[in-house]
Design a protein around this motif. Structure first.
Motif, PDB file in Angstrom:
ATOM      1  N   LYS A  32       0.837  -1.198   0.000  1.00  0.00           N
ATOM      2  CA  LYS A  32       0.000   0.000   0.000  1.00  0.00           C
ATOM      3  C   LYS A  32       0.872   1.249   0.000  1.00  0.00           C
ATOM      4  O   LYS A  32       2.002   1.225   0.485  1.00  0.00           O
ATOM      5  CB  LYS A  32      -0.900   0.036   1.239  1.00  0.00           C
ATOM      6  CG  LYS A  32      -1.956  -1.033   1.252  1.00  0.00           C
ATOM      7  CD  LYS A  32      -2.901  -0.834   2.410  1.00  0.00           C
ATOM      8  CE  LYS A  32      -4.013  -1.874   2.340  1.00  0.00           C
ATOM      9  NZ  LYS A  32      -5.134  -1.521   3.159  1.00  0.00           N
ATOM     10  N   TRP A  33       0.310   2.329  -0.499  1.00  0.00           N
ATOM     11  CA  TRP A  33       0.934   3.641  -0.373  1.00  0.00           C
ATOM     12  C   TRP A  33       0.769   4.069   1.069  1.00  0.00           C
ATOM     13  O   TRP A  33      -0.207   3.723   1.719  1.00  0.00           O
ATOM     14  CB  TRP A  33       0.265   4.632  -1.319  1.00  0.00           C
ATOM     15  CG  TRP A  33       0.648   4.377  -2.733  1.00  0.00           C
ATOM     16  CD1 TRP A  33       0.044   3.520  -3.605  1.00  0.00           C
ATOM     17  CD2 TRP A  33       1.742   4.945  -3.437  1.00  0.00           C
ATOM     18  NE1 TRP A  33       0.697   3.526  -4.806  1.00  0.00           N
ATOM     19  CE2 TRP A  33       1.751   4.405  -4.732  1.00  0.00           C
ATOM     20  CE3 TRP A  33       2.724   5.878  -3.098  1.00  0.00           C
ATOM     21  CZ2 TRP A  33       2.688   4.757  -5.692  1.00  0.00           C
ATOM     22  CZ3 TRP A  33       3.649   6.223  -4.063  1.00  0.00           C
ATOM     23  CH2 TRP A  33       3.637   5.660  -5.334  1.00  0.00           C
ATOM     24  N   GLU A  54     -10.500   4.939  -3.340  1.00  0.00           N
ATOM     25  CA  GLU A  54      -9.081   4.593  -3.428  1.00  0.00           C
ATOM     26  C   GLU A  54      -8.427   4.464  -2.047  1.00  0.00           C
ATOM     27  O   GLU A  54      -7.253   4.129  -1.955  1.00  0.00           O
ATOM     28  CB  GLU A  54      -8.334   5.665  -4.237  1.00  0.00           C
ATOM     29  CG  GLU A  54      -8.807   5.831  -5.665  1.00  0.00           C
ATOM     30  CD  GLU A  54      -8.424   4.670  -6.553  1.00  0.00           C
ATOM     31  OE1 GLU A  54      -7.418   3.988  -6.272  1.00  0.00           O
ATOM     32  OE2 GLU A  54      -9.141   4.430  -7.537  1.00  0.00           O
ATOM     33  N   ARG A  77      -6.212   1.604  -0.947  1.00  0.00           N
ATOM     34  CA  ARG A  77      -4.878   1.480  -1.541  1.00  0.00           C
ATOM     35  C   ARG A  77      -3.818   2.240  -0.748  1.00  0.00           C
ATOM     36  O   ARG A  77      -2.628   2.170  -1.064  1.00  0.00           O
ATOM     37  CB  ARG A  77      -4.897   1.998  -2.976  1.00  0.00           C
ATOM     38  CG  ARG A  77      -5.763   1.152  -3.898  1.00  0.00           C
ATOM     39  CD  ARG A  77      -5.786   1.701  -5.288  1.00  0.00           C
ATOM     40  NE  ARG A  77      -4.452   1.712  -5.880  1.00  0.00           N
ATOM     41  CZ  ARG A  77      -4.129   2.451  -6.939  1.00  0.00           C
ATOM     42  NH1 ARG A  77      -5.030   3.232  -7.507  1.00  0.00           N
ATOM     43  NH2 ARG A  77      -2.917   2.425  -7.417  1.00  0.00           N
ATOM     44  N   LEU A 105      -1.658   7.504  -6.989  1.00  0.00           N
ATOM     45  CA  LEU A 105      -2.554   6.345  -7.096  1.00  0.00           C
ATOM     46  C   LEU A 105      -3.040   6.152  -8.528  1.00  0.00           C
ATOM     47  O   LEU A 105      -3.192   5.025  -8.993  1.00  0.00           O
ATOM     48  CB  LEU A 105      -3.733   6.481  -6.139  1.00  0.00           C
ATOM     49  CG  LEU A 105      -3.396   6.360  -4.656  1.00  0.00           C
ATOM     50  CD1 LEU A 105      -4.600   6.681  -3.807  1.00  0.00           C
ATOM     51  CD2 LEU A 105      -2.846   4.999  -4.323  1.00  0.00           C
TER      52      LEU A 105
END
Length: 187
Positions: free
Chosen positions: A62-63, A94, A97, A181
């Motif tokens: 994941k970010w 999002e 993420r 993203l």
């Protein structure tokens, strides 16, 4: 005679039409006459900070919206914690993420840490000050960071004392996160 003169003049004019823009472009590049096309709002870290020392095995990359919890959690600290939580929420569909990661160490503010542990959607990475100093050699930890899915800290955002300025900066963080993203297929 006048035709040859006209032909030479026409050739010079034609050559200048093609050569002049190239010369102007060269001058503009050499003298920094224009703003280069950087679209990120945060400060791009160079060199990139590798957080592999702190990484635990993750199932899903994941970010990360990162913040290092200081010894004393001042107004800047509270604004930063609020901002990263709001940015993750504002990512909407999002948001799965990205994750909020708070890095703690032995001198981190215990009262603030207890409050944070009550909240959901925050992951904690515990380390020691020596590891933090080793990781952030050339960068101050007094900021909000964005790290990619591989654990590379790539962007830095300054902390704000003023709440309104912190909210405006949150928009910049959100803008950069959305771009990342959108461009990333991982995470």
């Amino acid at each position: 005679m006048s035709t040859t003169k006209n032909n030479k003049l026409m050739m010079l004019l034609l050559a200048s039409i093609f050569i002049l823009p190239v010369l102007l472009a060269k001058l503009a590049l050499d003298n920094d006459w224009f703003n280069q096309a950087a679209t990120n709002k945060g400060e791009l870290l160079s060199p990139i900070v590798d957080m592999s020392l702190l990484q635990t095995t993750e199932q899903v990359p994941k970010w990360k919206l990162l913040y290092v919890l200081p010894e004393v959690c001042s107004v800047k600290c509270e604004n930063a914690l609020y901002s990263i939580a709001q940015v993750r929420s504002a990512l909407g569909k999002e948001s799965d993420r990205a994750e909020v990661v708070v890095i703690t160490h032995e001198k981190s503010n215990i009262a603030q840490l207890a409050q944070l542990k009550e909240k959901q959607n925050i992951r904690f990475l515990n380390t020691n000050i020596k590891s933090l100093q080793q990781m952030f050699k050339e960068t101050s930890t007094d900021a909000i960071f964005i790290a990619d899915t591989l654990g590379n800290i790539i962007l830095r955002f300054p902390l704000q004392i003023d709440e309104k300025q912190a909210i405006l900066d949150s928009r910049d963080i959100l803008s950069d996160m959305r771009k990342l993203l959108k461009l990333s297929r991982i995470g």
